[in-house]
Write a protein that holds these residues in place. Sequence first.
Motif, PDB file in Angstrom:
ATOM      1  N   TRP A   1       0.848  -1.191   0.000  1.00  0.00           N
ATOM      2  CA  TRP A   1       0.000   0.000   0.000  1.00  0.00           C
ATOM      3  C   TRP A   1       0.888   1.247   0.000  1.00  0.00           C
ATOM      4  N   GLY A   3      -0.258   4.463   0.013  1.00  0.00           N
ATOM      5  CA  GLY A   3      -1.002   5.642   0.440  1.00  0.00           C
ATOM      6  C   GLY A   3      -2.189   5.930  -0.435  1.00  0.00           C
ATOM      7  N   SER A   4      -2.151   5.477  -1.685  1.00  0.00           N
ATOM      8  CA  SER A   4      -3.285   5.680  -2.589  1.00  0.00           C
ATOM      9  C   SER A   4      -3.552   4.473  -3.471  1.00  0.00           C
ATOM     10  N   GLU A   5      -2.571   3.562  -3.589  1.00  0.00           N
ATOM     11  CA  GLU A   5      -2.713   2.385  -4.443  1.00  0.00           C
ATOM     12  C   GLU A   5      -2.086   1.158  -3.781  1.00  0.00           C
ATOM     13  N   TRP A   6      -2.453  -0.016  -4.306  1.00  0.00           N
ATOM     14  CA  TRP A   6      -1.792  -1.268  -3.942  1.00  0.00           C
ATOM     15  C   TRP A   6      -0.700  -1.556  -4.957  1.00  0.00           C
ATOM     16  N   ALA A  27      -7.225   1.916  -4.995  1.00  0.00           N
ATOM     17  CA  ALA A  27      -7.653   1.667  -3.613  1.00  0.00           C
ATOM     18  C   ALA A  27      -8.852   0.736  -3.559  1.00  0.00           C
ATOM     19  N   GLY A 309      -4.052  -1.135   4.103  1.00  0.00           N
ATOM     20  CA  GLY A 309      -4.369   0.098   3.408  1.00  0.00           C
ATOM     21  C   GLY A 309      -5.150   1.054   4.285  1.00  0.00           C
ATOM     22  N   ALA A 310      -6.009   1.851   3.671  1.00  0.00           N
ATOM     23  CA  ALA A 310      -6.802   2.845   4.388  1.00  0.00           C
ATOM     24  C   ALA A 310      -8.066   2.181   4.926  1.00  0.00           C
ATOM     25  N   GLY A 311      -7.941   1.535   6.072  1.00  0.00           N
ATOM     26  CA  GLY A 311      -9.076   0.887   6.702  1.00  0.00           C
ATOM     27  C   GLY A 311      -9.395  -0.488   6.173  1.00  0.00           C
ATOM     28  N   GLN A 333     -11.798  -6.789   5.218  1.00  0.00           N
ATOM     29  CA  GLN A 333     -12.096  -5.922   6.350  1.00  0.00           C
ATOM     30  C   GLN A 333     -11.866  -6.716   7.624  1.00  0.00           C
TER      31      GLN A 333
END
Length: 336
Positions: A1, A3-6, A27, A309-311, A333
Amino acid sequence: WTGSEWAACFTVLDSGDYDVFMGRASAAGTKAGTDSGVSTGASWITDPHLAWNGSVIGLAWSDDRASSGAIFAITAAPDGVPIGSDARISDGAGYAGSPSIAWGASAFGVAWNDYRDGSGRVWFAFVSPAGVRIGSEFRLAEVAAGGSSDPAVAWTGSEFAVAWRDTRNGAGEIYLGRVGASGSVAAPDARITSATGDSAVPSIAWSGSTLGAAWVDSRSGSPEVFFAVLGPTGARVSTDTPVATLAYALEHPSSIWAGSGFVIAWTTDSGAQESVWAQAISPAGTPLGSALLLESDPADALGPSLAAGAGVLGVAWQDYRDTPSSVRLTLLQFCE
């Protein structure tokens, strides 16, 4: 990750040689852009691994352009464009492979298997954000008997933790070593497992205060994935906990801290099919709920790798439903 992509790295057979490529996904988990070639030598390449430092991606792999195989590294921009040329990290004459890479305070830490001394040993080096080795490489496991292999690296906020398989006691056991940001090696290393049977291919993840360790273990007669929580120096916080049976004994499980618990992913080999599974684990080391099968296609899938990643979590693996095989990604998740 990033910050914006994998991002994922993998090898591709290109003009008779295997090269390292990097692919990206949004994302939301959809393919982004085109794959980028990051290795430059005409050679046979295996075991690529990557780590993100907040601005660049560090990559390391085993490369036979140096005859028997050596560790090479490079850094790349978030879009996969290489920064400069790849550089050799290991100097030994024997085979070097299975690198693991993590970002620390100001440099990447890379550990690998190295056979320059006859039997395998784990070696370590620092790599700058420009992809150049800093200082000299050095050996972590200094014992005369047995060998060491299968390293896994994690940064704990003040030092690198390195787990590996070690045969100094006869059968393979998991040990943990530590390397300071300045290159100091903490001694002695800590023995993590002591059960009958072989323990191998460890993976470690830092929670902010503890290490989560997963490995493949044959104490019960067949390969199983075990998990334990360790203190920063390798001291026990929890007992060994079996998580999955029929583990594929040649592949590292993948471990990550998900913010409120650990998640591990692994390959299960039923004899008829290899498939990818994941399990949520509490901060105390207790499995939460049931293991989750990540794909249901009858073709083989193996070698999962986790990222936070982001959550959400991303897990990528090699998948044989396509010809040639492909790398697939799914998002998870964490649920307590």
